[in-house]
Design an enzyme around this catalytic site. Structure first.
Site, mmCIF file in Angstrom:
data_model
loop_
_atom_site.group_PDB
_atom_site.id
_atom_site.type_symbol
_atom_site.label_atom_id
_atom_site.label_comp_id
_atom_site.label_asym_id
_atom_site.label_seq_id
_atom_site.Cartn_x
_atom_site.Cartn_y
_atom_site.Cartn_z
ATOM 1 N N ARG A 121 13.361 6.423 -2.160
ATOM 2 C CA ARG A 121 12.463 6.987 -1.451
ATOM 3 C C ARG A 121 11.025 6.383 -1.365
ATOM 4 O O ARG A 121 10.303 6.324 -0.919
ATOM 5 C CB ARG A 121 12.171 8.573 -1.705
ATOM 6 C CG ARG A 121 13.627 9.234 -0.932
ATOM 7 C CD ARG A 121 13.857 10.445 -1.490
ATOM 8 N NE ARG A 121 14.901 11.022 -0.718
ATOM 9 C CZ ARG A 121 15.452 12.327 -0.771
ATOM 10 N NH1 ARG A 121 15.289 12.819 -1.722
ATOM 11 N NH2 ARG A 121 16.587 12.930 0.037
ATOM 12 N N HIS A 167 14.757 7.425 7.580
ATOM 13 C CA HIS A 167 15.969 7.080 6.553
ATOM 14 C C HIS A 167 15.565 7.423 5.299
ATOM 15 O O HIS A 167 14.300 7.513 4.936
ATOM 16 C CB HIS A 167 16.531 5.372 6.603
ATOM 17 C CG HIS A 167 15.509 4.535 6.078
ATOM 18 N ND1 HIS A 167 15.906 3.225 6.347
ATOM 19 C CD2 HIS A 167 14.402 4.554 5.957
ATOM 20 C CE1 HIS A 167 14.804 2.451 5.976
ATOM 21 N NE2 HIS A 167 13.871 3.222 5.673
ATOM 22 N N GLU A 168 16.582 7.622 4.323
ATOM 23 C CA GLU A 168 16.353 8.288 3.089
ATOM 24 C C GLU A 168 15.645 9.872 3.024
ATOM 25 O O GLU A 168 14.784 10.090 2.269
ATOM 26 C CB GLU A 168 15.549 7.316 2.206
ATOM 27 C CG GLU A 168 16.029 5.860 1.864
ATOM 28 C CD GLU A 168 17.769 6.145 1.347
ATOM 29 O OE1 GLU A 168 17.965 7.099 0.883
ATOM 30 O OE2 GLU A 168 18.229 5.016 1.823
ATOM 31 N N GLY A 169 16.019 10.534 4.130
ATOM 32 C CA GLY A 169 15.647 11.757 4.371
ATOM 33 C C GLY A 169 14.421 11.718 5.356
ATOM 34 O O GLY A 169 13.384 11.102 4.990
#
Length: 603
Positions: free
Chosen positions: A304, A446-448
């Site tokens: 992140r 992406h990645e949350g």
């Protein structure tokens, strides 16, 4: 003249003048490093970015990966690039000397990845996906698994990935259906299921791909508590784990069902994988059963911060492309000089163009400062001791959703501003800014997603340990305010930040008072994330302005303009961006529940 894609001067300003990264060598783990070794790393990264990655920027976008006979084909030069990253020790640079690494601080490593991403984001992701996967193995895997997989991952011969998402389970990982059934060999399982959107999940630039994959062991607890982590190679060693020195690879029932064709970031393939369609793929349990989500969050949290850095990388490349164009493109005349026949001026002379450049510069350099500060906290948390390490870990945990989301969301706007500066030319493929605009859009996803990180910040991070992380951060901000008020020129900014902190504290208290009803409490968590992010970047700009104000009286040469630029950009951020917290505060304290009251069938 080639278009610059980042500023070495600005990067070193953040590292050495603001963060003072060379102080990390006071920690025993980093004692072998100093400013000279850090500069060598940054220079090497710049050379690779300039000579290897940047020349492929356009061609990798226009000749995207294709699935041919069950294998994804990527740009042919990617094999040599990945090998170069392996040979030069980039993939395992942060790891210990005993593992062949350099014990390089994350602060410097992330500065290098910023350079690579600004040069060519698509090509830069391959080696560092492997680094993240290898770090999971070395952190939680058995010595046998580490010996089996990581040497060839470090060398760049094998790719590493993170395989989480499924067709019916994106952000909701508790709903994954990929299954694991034990074999007769301890630690080995038959894996069956499918994974989608797997970055570098299959390609021909390495000899193998090792997936760090989430799956549920049959008969385990339901939901997230039943998730385990497995190493699932695309090809497995024929003699399997009993002889990690074996070089014979056989198919492991991991098939590529498709490659996604994306709006940007096209040079790196995103694969749809079918796992265990035949006898079942062999997966090796990493760590303890049913602890997979906890393990995976290590990689996800690292990723992140990396996503935020990638967003800044792309935005920075777009900024410098638009800056060069604005300096070279003649168009129009000053408002007070409309005499026809007088020469046109470069568009950088127009106030509105300067506004768009200042917007990019303020967001990107503020975000870069935050991301490098988070990296510094990560180093202290990892290698420090006692209270200092504990505080650094708390600050990093609190700031991670902001460091991921603010640059990602704002990067979409800064790259749009770059396109706008070029006008019609920016909308064509003759200039790279349209590519940067497309590539920026993935990072809020992406990645949350941004929404997930809003829920994380307000629903969890703000209240952790009784709100201690927030207290520590406000303490850091108050320290920056005290240092700035030494200079009369910066007192107005310091006062504005102090008011914004009070505003943020009041809004946070108000929202926490609504926590009994989670639907109301979290309805505008994304706006709270935006609010918190603006205040956080304002803190970073006050720190940068203080350093610039101190250095300006004795500055010489190009540094005079550099420090003036810092001070003016800080003023811009406070005048144009920090003021947005006024309306956000109003919205967050309103009792109008329009998003909750609206019914689905009214749209």
């Amino acid at each position: 003249m080639p278009t610059p894609f980042y500023s070495p001067r600005d990067l070193r300003f953040h590292l050495y003048e603001v963060i003072k990264a060379e102080n990390l060598n006071q920690l025993p783990h980093f004692a072998d490093h100093d400013r000279e070794s850090f500069d060598m790393v940054l220079d090497a990264a710049g050379q690779i970015g300039e000579t290897l990655l940047r020349p492929l920027l356009t061609v990798m976008d226009r000749e995207e990966p294709q699935l041919v006979d069950g294998k994804i084909r990527v740009h042919p030069q990617m094999r040599a690039i990945i090998k170069r990253f392996g040979d030069d020790g980039w993939i395992n640079a942060p790891f210990t000397h005993d593992e062949g690494g350099q014990q390089l601080p994350a602060t410097i490593m992330n500065a290098a990845t910023f350079i690579f991403g600004a040069a060519n984001y698509s090509s830069s992701v391959f080696p560092f996906l492997t680094s993240g996967a290898a770090n999971l193995l070395r952190s939680f895997g058995s010595p046998e698994l580490v010996a089996m997989f990581t040497p060839k991952m470090y060398s760049g011969e094998w790719q590493g990935t993170m395989a989480l998402t499924e067709p019916d389970a994106g952000s909701s990982l508790s709903d994954i259906t990929t299954s694991a059934e034990p074999t007769d060999t301890e630690g080995e399982y038959r894996i069956r299921g499918q994974k989608i959107y797997i970055s570098a999940g299959d390609h021909d630039a390495t000899d193998n791909v090792v997936h760090l994959m989430l799956a549920k062991i049959k008969g385990g607890p339901p939901g997230a508590k039943g998730i385990s982590l497995f190493a699932v190679p695309q090809k497995r060693l024929k003699s399997e784990i009993r002889d990690p020195q074996s070089e014979i690879l056989v198919d492991n029932d991991v098939q590529t069902a498709g490659v996604y064709h994306k709006m940007g970031y096209k040079g790196a393939p995103i694969a749809h994988l079918m796992v265990g369609s035949g006898e079942g793929a062999i997966g090796y349990l990493v760590g303890e059963p049913h602890q997979g989500l906890r393990y995976m969050f290590q990689m996800m949290n690292e990723a992140r911060v990396g996503v935020g850095m990638n967003a800044v990388s792309i935005g920075t490349a777009a900024y410098y492309a638009s800056l060069q164009y604005a300096r070279e493109r003649p168009q129009g005349r000053p408002m007070d000089q409309k005499t026809m026949g007088s020469p046109q001026v470069p568009i950088i002379c127009h106030a509105d163009v300067r506004r768009m450049l200042l917007f990019q510069k303020s967001v990107l350099e503020g975000s870069l400062g935050l991301l490098l500060q988070c990296s510094y906290y990560a180093d202290v948390a990892h290698a420090g001791e006692g209270e200092a390490a504990q505080h650094a870990a708390l600050l990093l945990d609190l700031l991670t959703p902001i460091a991921k989301s603010y640059p990602s969301e704002m990067g979409c706007l800064t790259t749009s501003a770059a396109v706008q500066i070029l006008g019609g030319a920016g909308y064509t493929t003759d200039f790279p800014v349209e590519q940067f605009y497309r590539e920026a859009r993935i990072h809020p996803i992406h990645e949350g997603t941004t929404g997930i990180h809003g829920l994380d910040l307000l629903g969890r991070k703000v209240t952790q340990q009784g709100g201690k992380g927030v207290q520590l951060l406000i303490g850091e901000m108050q320290k920056a305010i005290a240092e700035a008020t030494v200079y009369p020129e910066l007192t107005p900014l310091a006062n504005q930040l102090s008011e914004a902190i009070s505003r943020l504290t009041h809004v946070t208290t108000h929202l926490l008072g609504l926590a009994a009803d989670p639907n109301v409490f979290l309805a505008d968590a994304t706006l709270y994330l935006e609010f918190f992010g603006i205040v956080t970047i304002a803190w970073q700009w006050l720190r940068q302005a203080t350093v610039a104000q101190l250095a300006l009286p004795t500055a010489q040469g190009d540094d005079v303009a550099f420090y003036h630029g810092k001070l003016m950009t800080a003023r811009y951020f406070y005048e144009y961006e920090l003021v947005k917290t006024l309306t956000l505060a109003h919205r967050l304290q309103s009792d109008n529940r329009v998003t909750l009251d609206m019914q689905g069938d009214w749209f």
